[in-house]
Design a protein around this motif. Structure first.
Motif, PDB file in Angstrom:
ATOM      1  N   ALA A 107      47.037  33.269  60.511  1.00 37.02           N
ATOM      2  CA  ALA A 107      46.545  33.940  61.805  1.00 37.02           C
ATOM      3  C   ALA A 107      45.076  33.813  62.116  1.00 37.02           C
ATOM      4  CB  ALA A 107      46.860  35.435  61.645  1.00 37.02           C
ATOM      5  N   TRP A 108      44.555  33.820  60.925  1.00 37.80           N
ATOM      6  CA  TRP A 108      42.796  33.445  61.434  1.00 37.80           C
ATOM      7  C   TRP A 108      42.405  31.899  61.803  1.00 37.80           C
ATOM      8  CZ3 TRP A 108      38.750  31.343  58.173  1.00 37.80           C
ATOM      9  CH2 TRP A 108      37.550  31.670  58.595  1.00 37.80           C
ATOM     10  N   VAL A 109      43.325  31.011  61.088  1.00 38.68           N
ATOM     11  CA  VAL A 109      43.054  29.534  61.394  1.00 38.68           C
ATOM     12  C   VAL A 109      43.397  29.200  62.719  1.00 38.68           C
ATOM     13  CG1 VAL A 109      43.527  27.252  60.596  1.00 38.68           C
ATOM     14  CG2 VAL A 109      43.169  29.095  58.925  1.00 38.68           C
ATOM     15  N   LEU A 110      44.387  30.126  63.203  1.00 42.58           N
ATOM     16  CA  LEU A 110      44.952  29.653  64.504  1.00 42.58           C
ATOM     17  C   LEU A 110      43.842  29.637  65.518  1.00 42.58           C
ATOM     18  CD1 LEU A 110      48.193  31.745  64.913  1.00 42.58           C
ATOM     19  CD2 LEU A 110      48.327  29.035  64.651  1.00 42.58           C
ATOM     20  N   PRO A 111      43.791  28.716  66.584  1.00 44.85           N
ATOM     21  CA  PRO A 111      43.068  28.912  67.614  1.00 44.85           C
ATOM     22  C   PRO A 111      43.192  30.173  68.353  1.00 44.85           C
ATOM     23  CG  PRO A 111      43.834  26.674  67.522  1.00 44.85           C
ATOM     24  CD  PRO A 111      44.591  27.647  66.722  1.00 44.85           C
ATOM     25  N   GLU A 112      42.156  30.853  68.677  1.00 45.67           N
ATOM     26  CA  GLU A 112      42.413  32.020  69.674  1.00 45.67           C
ATOM     27  C   GLU A 112      43.378  32.156  70.451  1.00 45.67           C
ATOM     28  OE1 GLU A 112      39.019  34.033  71.286  1.00 45.67           O
ATOM     29  OE2 GLU A 112      39.845  36.110  71.238  1.00 45.67           O
ATOM     30  N   ILE A 113      43.272  31.161  71.490  1.00 48.17           N
ATOM     31  CA  ILE A 113      44.499  31.053  72.377  1.00 48.17           C
ATOM     32  C   ILE A 113      45.840  30.916  72.029  1.00 48.17           C
ATOM     33  CG2 ILE A 113      44.343  28.512  72.756  1.00 48.17           C
ATOM     34  CD1 ILE A 113      44.810  30.757  75.895  1.00 48.17           C
ATOM     35  N   VAL A 114      45.973  30.433  70.991  1.00 42.85           N
ATOM     36  CA  VAL A 114      47.306  30.194  70.235  1.00 42.85           C
ATOM     37  C   VAL A 114      47.713  31.544  69.547  1.00 42.85           C
ATOM     38  CG1 VAL A 114      48.831  28.979  68.695  1.00 42.85           C
ATOM     39  CG2 VAL A 114      47.118  27.858  69.676  1.00 42.85           C
TER      40      VAL A 114
END
Lengths: 284, 453
Positions: A107-114
């Motif tokens: 969850a942390w690695v995902l880009p914020e928009i995703v």
């Protein structure tokens, strides 16, 4: 002479830190706009943006929502969940720890928009959460409409916990085993060891972590904008959303910047509190 | 310790960078006399405007050797586009030579000094006479000069599903004369089909300008109070009974479950469900939408629906009690303009006229279901045949209204949208919401610029 090696750092700080901050303070005292006559000739209007802001009925609400958002999702949610996960992973089987770690960090690695769209799809009225509760026979709840702040807080906890977990994992690894073992030999239980031995030893990591997640959460924009855009009826309009609306939707850059300055001051207040926490001597 | 105390400025800067307009970026390339930068909006994969710009670029580069046209399509909503455009106009290095401009932003962007006065150029352009007079008005600013050339215009009408009405026993063609006729139809259909949405209108801030253009203003401009702004005194209207009545009408639609649910209404994408699912699948009897609605249903559109021409019908939106002029509508539209700082304004204007040639504009007008602004297009058989509703949606041009395009309009529009949102979610009564709007309006424009009705 001692300062010469620091010169590049000082210049960089001047350009990238002091410059924008000064510009923001300056901008907040003007009526600069994106369009209309004020775009051409912005004027110095003194404290007018601030007096308007403090009279704006939306401001106290946004301020409260921002503080609630920071306290509940970062200081309580991310922080305690992160510490809890770090403690559990220390004792868990290696395979379990690896699986849990990957899930949390994803969850942390995902880009914020995703991450924001994933959260939107989860809480959406025909979304994953309602489908899951539907299997359990529970009635569907339109989370983003009925409980927008709750949905956003949960989403931010989900997204940010990995950071706290990693900070605490690193800190716990630095706690010498002999000391916790000694405490146990002296008869302290797990909870007592944690409160009286482990926590004081990782106190600095706690303060640093709190400071980082507080400032990160204070600035969260994309997550909220995608999930609710501040609605319904401004029930999830935090200060970043309000600043964006004023600056870009209503083209009122000066006013938007004034809100940003208020956020800056809130961030500074939190930071000072944490810095005091760092300096404080532990009573022996 | 040191690491920690540095965190504050770092995070603060992140916040400030976002707000200080550093998002401008892109297209930093040095502009020369022979390079034109064109900024326009691209919505979705099949964008008629994108097609127009691509083909204009080809024609223009073939006709002018050594000239390069750089197209810079911006993907996003109208709001995103307007923000992006305004940000690029703030610096001469990023300002475009030719750009797509919303008519309601025009006057305030002229005040900001972003647009070039086209009067001299237009005087030497023969085809300017082919544009109809009302359309030419759209490009005029407060100083009387013309700053933009219209691409097309639009109107709003009631789109109804004949199938659903007939199944419920309502005669078609259906033409409501008053607001009560709308409710009567809605009640009849609801009785016949309890699950259907007999008459839906947008509300809330989610649908943005759609809420006011396709819904609230249709109501407000058809009341005795008639509108937001008093042209005679050049003041904004407060204490309007028409405003309260319009909110009360929306409340009835949502309370009696004639419209989509309030939660659905607040979703910015609700229009896609209405046009793409509810109307084609006979779940909705009628809604108010723009004259461009067929562009979504025709071949190549977002929600292709071959039968739409047979199933759908059009009716002008009635005034409150059937008073003069009997119906009401709202119009907007988009234009092309030349940047005030264009290095080579003659070349930029030439690009604009190439895009606006009869042939190019005809194709665009048809593809985008626009109402023609050139008389030689309005008469072209391709235009008249392309969309079976052209005559119906053009007829309401006689009773249409335009938004008061002042520089603080966007904020006022949001205050109106918030009033509708408060009413449909049960947060306020129509009277309370109207009073809140009046206060917000006074705060935006100043006490001295309002007039009590």
């Amino acid at each position: 002479m001692k300062l010469i090696p620091l010169a590049p750092a000082i210049i960089l700080i001047g350009i990238f830190l002091a410059g924008p901050i000064t510009w923001s303070f300056y901008g907040s005292f003007t009526n600069a706009a994106l369009t209309g006559p004020n775009a051409k000739n912005p004027e110095w209007i003194g404290l007018e943006n601030y007096t308007t802001l403090f009279a704006d009925p939306l401001f106290p609400q946004s301020l409260l929502l921002t503080v609630v958002f920071v306290l509940v999702s970062a200081v309580i949610g991310q922080n305690f969940l992160g510490l809890g996960l770090a403690l559990l992973m220390q004792r868990a089987h290696k395979a379990v720890a690896a699986v849990v770690g990957v899930c949390v960090v994803a969850a942390w690695v995902l880009p914020e928009i995703v991450a924001a769209f994933v959260a939107y799809a989860f809480f959406f009225r025909d979304g994953t959460l309602n489908q899951l509760t539907g299997f359990a026979g529970l009635p569907a709840v339109d989370w983003l409409f009925e409980h927008p702040m709750l949905a956003i807080i949960l989403a931010n906890i989900w997204r940010g916990t990995a950071f706290s977990m990693m900070v605490y994992q690193a800190a716990l690894n630095d706690v010498p085993k002999e000391i916790t073992e000694a405490a146990e030999i002296d008869g302290a239980g797990g909870a007592k060891t944690l409160v009286f031995v482990t926590v004081p030893m990782i106190r600095r990591s706690i303060a640093t972590n709190l400071m980082l997640i507080t400032l990160q959460t204070l600035a969260v924009f994309t997550l909220i904008y995608v999930m609710t855009a501040g609605g319904p009826t401004n029930r999830s309009t935090t200060l970043p959303i309000m600043a964006y609306e004023e600056a870009f939707r209503y083209s009122d850059i000066g006013y938007g910047t004034a809100i940003a300055v208020v956020m800056l001051i809130i961030g500074a207040a939190f930071s000072l509190a944490y810095i005091r926490l760092l300096r404080e001597r532990k009573p022996s | 310790m040191r690491g920690a105390s540095r965190t504050l400025p770092a995070a603060a800067v992140a916040v400030l960078l976002v707000l200080s307009g550093c998002a401008g970026g892109g297209g930093e390339e040095e502009a020369t006399d022979n390079t034109l930068r064109i900024i326009y909006q691209k919505a979705g994969d099949a964008s008629p405007l994108d097609t127009l710009m691509q083909s204009t670029k080809e024609q223009f580069e073939a006709a002018n050797e050594g000239v390069t046209v750089e197209l810079e399509p911006v993907e996003g909503t109208d709001e995103d586009y307007n923000t992006r455009l305004a940000l690029s106009q703030r610096s001469p290095d990023t300002a475009p030579d030719v750009f797509y401009e919303d008519t309601f932003r025009l006057r305030s962007d002229v005040e900001a000094g972003y647009l070039l006065n086209l009067d001299e150029h237009l005087a030497g352009w023969e085809e300017w006479d082919a544009f109809n007079e009302a359309a030419k008005e759209a490009g005029k600013a407060d100083d009387g000069g013309t700053y933009a050339v219209p691409l097309g215009t639009d109107t709003r009408v009631i789109w109804y599903n004949k199938q659903v009405l007939q199944d419920a026993g309502v005669d078609v063609p259906w033409q409501p004369e008053t607001w009560d006729d709308l409710l009567e139809m809605a009640r009849t259909v609801k009785e016949a089909q309890p699950d259907s949405r007999p008459f839906s209108m947008y509300a809330g801030t989610g649908t943005g300008e759609g809420t006011v253009m396709q819904s609230f203003y249709e109501l407000l401009y058809g009341t005795e109070s008639g509108g937001l702004y008093d042209d005679e005194s050049s003041k904004w209207i407060v204490g309007s009974q028409g405003f309260v009545d319009s909110l009360a009408f929306l409340k009835t639609l949502y309370d009696e479950e004639f419209a989509v649910t309030p939660a659905e209404a607040l979703d910015p994408n609700v229009w896609q469900v209405v046009l793409g699912t509810m109307l084609p699948e006979n779940q909705m009897a009628a809604t108010v939408e723009g004259s461009y609605a067929p562009s979504f249903w025709q071949e190549g559109g977002m929600f292709e629906w071959p039968e739409y021409a047979d199933v759908m019908g059009v009716a002008p939106f009635p005034t409150q009690n059937g008073q003069e002029p009997g119906a009401t509508s709202m119009s907007g539209g988009w234009t092309l303009a030349v940047g005030a700082g264009a290095e080579n304004p003659d070349l930029a204007f030439e690009f604009l006229t190439t895009a606006m040639s009869q042939e190019n504009l005809l194709q665009y007008t048809v593809d985008n279901s626009q109402i023609a602004v050139r008389t030689d297009i309005a008469e072209a058989p391709e235009y008249l045949e392309a969309n079976p509703f052209v005559a119906d949606v053009s007829a309401v041009l006689d009773v249409t209204n335009y938004r008061p395009a002042t520089s603080n309009y966007a904020e006022i529009s949001t205050a109106v949208q918030e009033a509708t949102e408060a009413v449909i979610t049960g947060g306020a009564t129509p009277e309370e919401a109207a009073a809140t709007y009046d206060e917000a309006l006074k705060a935006i424009v100043g006490e001295e610029n309002v007039v009590e009705e």
